[in-house]
Design a protein around this motif. Sequence first.
Motif, PDB file in Angstrom:
ATOM      1  N   MET A   1       0.851  -1.187   0.000  1.00  0.00           N
ATOM      2  CA  MET A   1       0.000   0.000   0.000  1.00  0.00           C
ATOM      3  C   MET A   1       0.887   1.237   0.000  1.00  0.00           C
ATOM      4  SD  MET A   1      -3.038  -1.166   2.634  1.00  0.00           S
ATOM      5  CE  MET A   1      -4.202   0.079   2.061  1.00  0.00           C
ATOM      6  N   LEU A   2       0.367   2.308  -0.584  1.00  0.00           N
ATOM      7  CA  LEU A   2       1.181   3.503  -0.792  1.00  0.00           C
ATOM      8  C   LEU A   2       0.383   4.747  -0.433  1.00  0.00           C
ATOM      9  CD1 LEU A   2       3.939   4.502  -2.052  1.00  0.00           C
ATOM     10  CD2 LEU A   2       2.646   4.836  -4.169  1.00  0.00           C
TER      11      LEU A   2
ATOM     12  N   VAL B   1       5.807  -0.573  -5.752  1.00  0.00           N
ATOM     13  CA  VAL B   1       7.162  -0.026  -5.619  1.00  0.00           C
ATOM     14  C   VAL B   1       7.522   0.791  -6.861  1.00  0.00           C
ATOM     15  CG1 VAL B   1       9.612  -0.628  -5.485  1.00  0.00           C
ATOM     16  CG2 VAL B   1       7.956  -1.825  -4.048  1.00  0.00           C
ATOM     17  N   LYS B   2       7.143   0.294  -8.036  1.00  0.00           N
ATOM     18  CA  LYS B   2       7.404   1.033  -9.275  1.00  0.00           C
ATOM     19  C   LYS B   2       6.613   2.345  -9.299  1.00  0.00           C
ATOM     20  CE  LYS B   2       8.371  -3.100 -12.058  1.00  0.00           C
ATOM     21  NZ  LYS B   2       7.930  -3.928 -13.214  1.00  0.00           N
ATOM     22  N   LEU B   3       5.369   2.292  -8.848  1.00  0.00           N
ATOM     23  CA  LEU B   3       4.555   3.507  -8.807  1.00  0.00           C
ATOM     24  C   LEU B   3       5.170   4.528  -7.856  1.00  0.00           C
ATOM     25  CD1 LEU B   3       2.028   5.095  -9.547  1.00  0.00           C
ATOM     26  CD2 LEU B   3       0.798   3.872  -7.736  1.00  0.00           C
TER      27      LEU B   3
ATOM     28  N   ALA C   1       8.311   4.924  -7.252  1.00  0.00           N
ATOM     29  CA  ALA C   1       9.457   5.525  -7.937  1.00  0.00           C
ATOM     30  C   ALA C   1       9.005   6.593  -8.929  1.00  0.00           C
ATOM     31  CB  ALA C   1      10.255   4.432  -8.651  1.00  0.00           C
ATOM     32  N   VAL C   2       7.895   6.338  -9.627  1.00  0.00           N
ATOM     33  CA  VAL C   2       7.370   7.316 -10.589  1.00  0.00           C
ATOM     34  C   VAL C   2       6.939   8.591  -9.872  1.00  0.00           C
ATOM     35  CG1 VAL C   2       5.510   7.787 -12.232  1.00  0.00           C
ATOM     36  CG2 VAL C   2       6.665   5.570 -12.258  1.00  0.00           C
ATOM     37  N   LEU C   3       6.235   8.428  -8.763  1.00  0.00           N
ATOM     38  CA  LEU C   3       5.778   9.590  -8.001  1.00  0.00           C
ATOM     39  C   LEU C   3       6.961  10.391  -7.458  1.00  0.00           C
ATOM     40  CD1 LEU C   3       2.819   7.955  -6.038  1.00  0.00           C
ATOM     41  CD2 LEU C   3       2.635   9.613  -7.889  1.00  0.00           C
ATOM     42  N   SER C   4       7.969   9.682  -6.964  1.00  0.00           N
ATOM     43  CA  SER C   4       9.153  10.367  -6.433  1.00  0.00           C
ATOM     44  C   SER C   4       9.863  11.149  -7.528  1.00  0.00           C
ATOM     45  CB  SER C   4      10.112   9.354  -5.802  1.00  0.00           C
ATOM     46  OG  SER C   4       9.509   8.703  -4.697  1.00  0.00           O
ATOM     47  N   ALA C   5       9.932  10.561  -8.724  1.00  0.00           N
ATOM     48  CA  ALA C   5      10.588  11.238  -9.848  1.00  0.00           C
ATOM     49  C   ALA C   5       9.844  12.510 -10.245  1.00  0.00           C
ATOM     50  CB  ALA C   5      10.684  10.291 -11.044  1.00  0.00           C
ATOM     51  N   ASN C   6       8.543  12.537  -9.980  1.00  0.00           N
ATOM     52  CA  ASN C   6       7.733  13.716 -10.299  1.00  0.00           C
ATOM     53  C   ASN C   6       7.592  14.665  -9.111  1.00  0.00           C
ATOM     54  OD1 ASN C   6       6.262  13.482 -13.159  1.00  0.00           O
ATOM     55  ND2 ASN C   6       6.459  11.423 -12.307  1.00  0.00           N
ATOM     56  N   GLY C   7       8.351  14.399  -8.062  1.00  0.00           N
ATOM     57  CA  GLY C   7       8.336  15.288  -6.903  1.00  0.00           C
ATOM     58  C   GLY C   7       7.073  15.203  -6.075  1.00  0.00           C
TER      59      GLY C   7
ATOM     60  N   PHE D   1       4.988  13.630  -2.977  1.00  0.00           N
ATOM     61  CA  PHE D   1       5.202  12.920  -1.718  1.00  0.00           C
ATOM     62  C   PHE D   1       4.519  11.555  -1.767  1.00  0.00           C
ATOM     63  CE2 PHE D   1       3.235  11.558   2.264  1.00  0.00           C
ATOM     64  CZ  PHE D   1       4.370  11.366   3.050  1.00  0.00           C
ATOM     65  N   ASN D   2       5.229  10.528  -1.310  1.00  0.00           N
ATOM     66  CA  ASN D   2       4.633   9.199  -1.188  1.00  0.00           C
ATOM     67  C   ASN D   2       5.421   8.398  -0.163  1.00  0.00           C
ATOM     68  OD1 ASN D   2       6.473   7.021  -2.819  1.00  0.00           O
ATOM     69  ND2 ASN D   2       6.630   9.066  -3.749  1.00  0.00           N
ATOM     70  N   ARG D   3       4.753   7.433   0.448  1.00  0.00           N
ATOM     71  CA  ARG D   3       5.415   6.595   1.449  1.00  0.00           C
ATOM     72  C   ARG D   3       4.814   5.198   1.405  1.00  0.00           C
ATOM     73  NH1 ARG D   3       4.124   9.175   5.681  1.00  0.00           N
ATOM     74  NH2 ARG D   3       2.467   7.827   6.471  1.00  0.00           N
ATOM     75  N   LEU D   4       5.692   4.202   1.272  1.00  0.00           N
ATOM     76  CA  LEU D   4       5.238   2.814   1.310  1.00  0.00           C
ATOM     77  C   LEU D   4       4.821   2.474   2.737  1.00  0.00           C
ATOM     78  CD1 LEU D   4       8.008   1.173  -0.917  1.00  0.00           C
ATOM     79  CD2 LEU D   4       5.579   1.365  -1.484  1.00  0.00           C
ATOM     80  N   LEU D   5       3.646   1.890   2.879  1.00  0.00           N
ATOM     81  CA  LEU D   5       3.128   1.552   4.199  1.00  0.00           C
ATOM     82  C   LEU D   5       3.519   0.128   4.571  1.00  0.00           C
ATOM     83  CD1 LEU D   5      -0.455   3.096   3.912  1.00  0.00           C
ATOM     84  CD2 LEU D   5       1.654   4.155   4.742  1.00  0.00           C
ATOM     85  N   LYS D   6       3.914  -0.041   5.811  1.00  0.00           N
ATOM     86  CA  LYS D   6       4.347  -1.356   6.287  1.00  0.00           C
ATOM     87  C   LYS D   6       3.128  -2.163   6.739  1.00  0.00           C
ATOM     88  CE  LYS D   6       8.823   0.488   7.795  1.00  0.00           C
ATOM     89  NZ  LYS D   6       9.747   0.689   8.942  1.00  0.00           N
ATOM     90  N   THR D   7       2.527  -2.859   5.790  1.00  0.00           N
ATOM     91  CA  THR D   7       1.345  -3.676   6.099  1.00  0.00           C
ATOM     92  C   THR D   7       1.617  -5.160   5.905  1.00  0.00           C
ATOM     93  OG1 THR D   7       0.512  -3.494   3.832  1.00  0.00           O
ATOM     94  CG2 THR D   7      -0.179  -1.794   5.403  1.00  0.00           C
ATOM     95  N   GLY D   8       2.893  -5.515   5.752  1.00  0.00           N
ATOM     96  CA  GLY D   8       3.220  -6.920   5.544  1.00  0.00           C
ATOM     97  C   GLY D   8       2.742  -7.441   4.202  1.00  0.00           C
ATOM     98  N   GLY D   9       2.592  -6.536   3.228  1.00  0.00           N
ATOM     99  CA  GLY D   9       2.132  -6.950   1.909  1.00  0.00           C
ATOM    100  C   GLY D   9       0.633  -7.138   1.810  1.00  0.00           C
ATOM    101  N   THR D  10      -0.091  -6.784   2.864  1.00  0.00           N
ATOM    102  CA  THR D  10      -1.543  -6.958   2.880  1.00  0.00           C
ATOM    103  C   THR D  10      -2.234  -5.657   2.497  1.00  0.00           C
ATOM    104  OG1 THR D  10      -1.330  -8.583   4.661  1.00  0.00           O
ATOM    105  CG2 THR D  10      -3.513  -7.652   4.283  1.00  0.00           C
TER     106      THR D  10
END
Length: 347
Positions: A1-2, A43-45, A47-53, A55-64
Amino acid sequence: MLATGHDPEQASEYFRGHEDEIKIAAINSSGSVTLFREVDAIVKLSAVLSANGVFNRLLKTGGTAYHSHHMIPLGSDYSKMLAGGLERVMELGLSDERQRYPRISWASSVTPDKGQSDLTVTASYLRVSLESPGRFSKAVLNLVSSESHPIDVLVKIGPHGALKSPLDQIFKSLGKSIPSASSLRRKEDGRISLLHLAGTLFGLNAEIELAYTNAVDEPRGTGLNLVHGCTAIDLPPYQYTYGPIPFSLLLHICLAIVAASEAYYWFPEPLRITGYSLRNVAIKTALKIPEDDYGVDIILSMELVDTATAKLPTWSSFSVSSVVRDSNEWTEHCAGFVKVKPPSPKK
């Protein structure tokens, strides 16, 4: 989740044409949404958001991916376990209506379009919550926009205060300033987090039983006994200079109290004032009164921070400033919040 710093429409631009793969799991505020997708793709998404400046953060949900169709295969078992647990609670007599707090209205993030209601939480409701996008933003808007239930502070009961930024964005969009606190903090002992919460609420003039808060549980028989500390009488001597309370501080507080009283009595059918509450009072600059025949001009500014009525007064921000003769320069001496207290409603 992102988690992303976009509103729903802006976020959808990044997965246009892939709506079956990427979906919105939660709308946190007008500038924050949570997306879900397969782990590699998310994860790819990111990277795209980061490249476009963005803000995004991967959430630690254990892949759920909670709040999504990924939860549907678990829904049936989840609902059955919840129903069984609720039945067991009933059997143990732990759901006796006479032992509950009075029922209050609440704003649901599952059905926010219904506004505030007396909805009963059932196993089926919790299943829908697990499988559907969370509409946190709409629920909070319903909650803090209520005129019948003004909000003094919001407390998040959950893993951590991750939604503090979305809350601040929602308050800002409404032109309100409402303090918020979390019951738990990431990577901190839960007991310490709860003590921080109790201290925060006490500082906001909430009714906190400090005797219970500062006690330690000790097993006794089949129950628990509260053990309190004792006064330390053998501490080493230390130096501290106790000084008188500055007269100017008392003056500022008196001004704020008088102004709050005058403003309150402008309400239709005002009640008797039984007391006052002050919070976040800051002394910024000492008030110097010149020794001449002109003195100094003092002005108090006051503004309601939320909708208020005679029965439900709210906080007012105040500021005390002065200007000396032959000068256009104003100096702020004191600022804070004040609120009148009408009689408590009869139960």
